[in-house]
Design a protein around this motif. Structure first.
Motif, PDB file in Angstrom:
ATOM      1  N   ALA A  61       8.541   4.747  -0.013  1.00 44.23           N
ATOM      2  CA  ALA A  61       7.098   4.850   0.149  1.00 44.23           C
ATOM      3  C   ALA A  61       6.319   4.318  -1.045  1.00 44.23           C
ATOM      4  O   ALA A  61       5.186   3.899  -0.900  1.00 44.23           O
ATOM      5  CB  ALA A  61       6.705   6.312   0.391  1.00 44.23           C
ATOM      6  N   LYS A 118       1.639   5.215   0.465  1.00 43.97           N
ATOM      7  CA  LYS A 118       1.171   6.357   1.240  1.00 43.97           C
ATOM      8  C   LYS A 118       0.636   7.425   0.286  1.00 43.97           C
ATOM      9  O   LYS A 118       1.124   7.562  -0.833  1.00 43.97           O
ATOM     10  CB  LYS A 118       2.335   6.987   2.011  1.00 43.97           C
ATOM     11  N   PRO A 119      -0.302   8.234   0.756  1.00 39.22           N
ATOM     12  CA  PRO A 119      -0.712   9.394  -0.047  1.00 39.22           C
ATOM     13  C   PRO A 119       0.495  10.320  -0.249  1.00 39.22           C
ATOM     14  O   PRO A 119       1.383  10.408   0.611  1.00 39.22           O
ATOM     15  CB  PRO A 119      -1.779  10.068   0.813  1.00 39.22           C
ATOM     16  N   GLU A 151       0.854  -1.183   0.000  1.00 42.97           N
ATOM     17  CA  GLU A 151       0.000   0.000   0.000  1.00 42.97           C
ATOM     18  C   GLU A 151       0.894   1.237   0.000  1.00 42.97           C
ATOM     19  O   GLU A 151       1.821   1.361   0.804  1.00 42.97           O
ATOM     20  CB  GLU A 151      -0.896  -0.009   1.229  1.00 42.97           C
ATOM     21  N   GLU A 207       1.503  12.664   2.501  1.00 42.58           N
ATOM     22  CA  GLU A 207       2.258  12.039   3.597  1.00 42.58           C
ATOM     23  C   GLU A 207       3.719  11.816   3.205  1.00 42.58           C
ATOM     24  O   GLU A 207       4.615  11.963   4.043  1.00 42.58           O
ATOM     25  CB  GLU A 207       1.614  10.715   4.001  1.00 42.58           C
ATOM     26  N   ILE A 208       3.954  11.457   1.956  1.00 45.09           N
ATOM     27  CA  ILE A 208       5.335  11.295   1.481  1.00 45.09           C
ATOM     28  C   ILE A 208       6.064  12.631   1.586  1.00 45.09           C
ATOM     29  O   ILE A 208       7.203  12.703   2.059  1.00 45.09           O
ATOM     30  CB  ILE A 208       5.367  10.751   0.037  1.00 45.09           C
ATOM     31  N   ASP A 224       6.934  13.342   5.114  1.00 41.18           N
ATOM     32  CA  ASP A 224       8.108  12.544   5.501  1.00 41.18           C
ATOM     33  C   ASP A 224       9.394  13.203   5.001  1.00 41.18           C
ATOM     34  O   ASP A 224      10.410  13.219   5.704  1.00 41.18           O
ATOM     35  CB  ASP A 224       8.012  11.120   4.952  1.00 41.18           C
TER      36      ASP A 224
END
Length: 158
Positions: free
Chosen positions: A156, A32-33, A30, A36-37, A40
């Motif tokens: 990711a 990450k959106p 899965e 969110e990346i 990070d």
């Protein structure tokens, strides 16, 4: 009759084995959106001041239509003498992926031409970059911290 049952059990066992192998191999990670990346990335590196482009600005500056992606982030330098930029997109489909790649390469080339014989360090930074893809994702990173950013994105997405 006994021989027929043995053959049928053997065939059934093979079918089950192939079915289990097929199910096990199709497991996908899965992703990450993209927001969110990006979060990070900013937690790991300090980026220079970058301007986030909205969909209309992305179309105007880079030529990427909003319909080409389901989510994305587009950041260009606030200071015209910097070459830093960050683009990450989840393409709507394979054709859109190719469109985004072509538009990013054109934008990258434009920035290279702007920095050529003007600011050699920024030219070198842009020249060292490349458009990368994985599945339906495409990204371009130009930064002094490109290795860390690329590692974050690839971890990711892949």
């Amino acid at each position: 009759m006994k021989h027929t049952k043995s053959i049928m059990l053997f065939v059934l066992a093979l079918c089950m084995l192939f079915a289990m192998a097929a199910c096990g191999g199709s497991e996908e990670k899965e992703v990450k959106p993209i927001a969110e990346i990006y979060a990070d990335i900013t937690a790991k590196v300090t980026l220079p001041e970058l301007l986030e482009l909205d969909a209309a600005e992305t179309l105007a500056y880079v030529g990427i239509p909003e319909a080409a992606y389901s989510e994305g982030v587009a950041l260009i330098p606030a200071d015209a003498v910097l070459g830093d930029m960050l683009f990450i997109y989840h393409a709507a489909d394979k054709d859109s992926l190719e469109t985004i790649k072509a538009k990013l390469e054109s934008f990258r080339t434009q920035k290279l031409n702007e920095m050529n014989n003007y600011i050699p360090a920024e030219y070198d930074k842009i020249n060292a970059s490349e458009i990368k893809t994985s599945g339906d994702y495409v990204w371009l990173v130009v930064s002094d911290d490109a290795a860390t950013i690329l590692e974050t994105i690839e971890g990711a997405i892949k």
